[in-house]
Design a protein around this motif. Structure first.
Motif, PDB file in Angstrom:
ATOM      1  N   GLU A   1       0.854  -1.187   0.000  1.00 45.18           N
ATOM      2  CA  GLU A   1       0.000   0.000   0.000  1.00 45.18           C
ATOM      3  C   GLU A   1       0.885   1.230   0.000  1.00 45.18           C
ATOM      4  O   GLU A   1       2.023   1.200   0.462  1.00 45.18           O
ATOM      5  N   CYS A   2       0.358   2.303  -0.572  1.00 48.29           N
ATOM      6  CA  CYS A   2       1.127   3.545  -0.653  1.00 48.29           C
ATOM      7  C   CYS A   2       0.986   4.342   0.633  1.00 48.29           C
ATOM      8  O   CYS A   2       0.058   4.137   1.420  1.00 48.29           O
ATOM      9  N   SER A   3       1.924   5.261   0.831  1.00 46.33           N
ATOM     10  CA  SER A   3       1.881   6.154   1.980  1.00 46.33           C
ATOM     11  C   SER A   3       0.603   6.987   1.939  1.00 46.33           C
ATOM     12  O   SER A   3       0.122   7.332   0.856  1.00 46.33           O
ATOM     13  N   PRO A   4       0.047   7.317   3.110  1.00 47.14           N
ATOM     14  CA  PRO A   4      -1.165   8.150   3.143  1.00 47.14           C
ATOM     15  C   PRO A   4      -0.946   9.459   2.382  1.00 47.14           C
ATOM     16  O   PRO A   4       0.106  10.077   2.474  1.00 47.14           O
ATOM     17  N   GLY A   5      -1.935   9.838   1.598  1.00 50.24           N
ATOM     18  CA  GLY A   5      -1.866  11.088   0.844  1.00 50.24           C
ATOM     19  C   GLY A   5      -1.234  10.966  -0.523  1.00 50.24           C
ATOM     20  O   GLY A   5      -1.225  11.916  -1.295  1.00 50.24           O
ATOM     21  N   TYR A   6      -0.645   9.795  -0.843  1.00 54.00           N
ATOM     22  CA  TYR A   6      -0.052   9.615  -2.168  1.00 54.00           C
ATOM     23  C   TYR A   6      -1.167   9.534  -3.202  1.00 54.00           C
ATOM     24  O   TYR A   6      -2.235   8.987  -2.934  1.00 54.00           O
TER      25      TYR A   6
END
Length: 161
Positions: free
Chosen positions: A39-44
């Protein structure tokens, strides 16, 4: 998200390789490979699946002119070479091996080429850290296979989506 330019930040902290500096020394053996987080970092702006890139072809590039052509048309490639004991103390200019034994092999990102004070060079980015060399970059003599630098150049082409 310090230094995050993609889906996930680089998870291993910077450290000093082969030299002393203001970062902690790299642990030997190196830290274990981090677990894959899908999963990507939050906000990406993208999802993990949409951010993944795939290659369709990998190949070796032989010869100075072919390497230059590859850089010009397709961008950076990977170069492998022998690191000698005088390489870690590099700061600026065009590196040529002068003295000392081999420390082993290394792979770097080859970005381009140029000429400095009449000496042709390859421009490369090292992965050690930005405190090493010329802010993490170095120039190495071009056209004479310095430290085996021109012997094993590899790259690939991405899958077009």
């Amino acid at each position: 998200m310090r230094g995050c330019r993609g889906c996930q930040p680089y998870s291993l902290p910077p450290c000093n390789h082969h030299v002393s500096g203001d970062l902690p020394n790299c642990s030997h053996p190196f830290s274990p490979t981090p677990e894959c987080v899908k999963e990507c970092s939050p906000g990406y702006h993208n999802t993990y699946e949409k951010d993944k890139h795939f290659g369709v072809l990998e190949y070796r590039v032989l010869g100075e002119t072919s390497i230059m052509r590859e850089l010009y048309y397709h961008g950076p490639v990977t170069a492998t070479f022998t690191v000698y004991s005088d390489f870690p103390s590099y700061k600026s200019g065009v590196y040529t091996h002068r003295h000392g034994p081999s420390l082993g092999g290394h792979a770097v990102k080859l970005l381009g080429w140029g000429t400095e004070n009449g000496l042709d060079y390859w421009l490369a980015a090292n992965s050690w850290n930005t405190n090493w060399g010329d802010q993490g970059f170095f120039k190495i003599a071009k056209g004479r296979n310095e430290c085996g630098f021109e012997s094993y150049i590899v790259t690939g082409l991405p899958l077009e989506t």
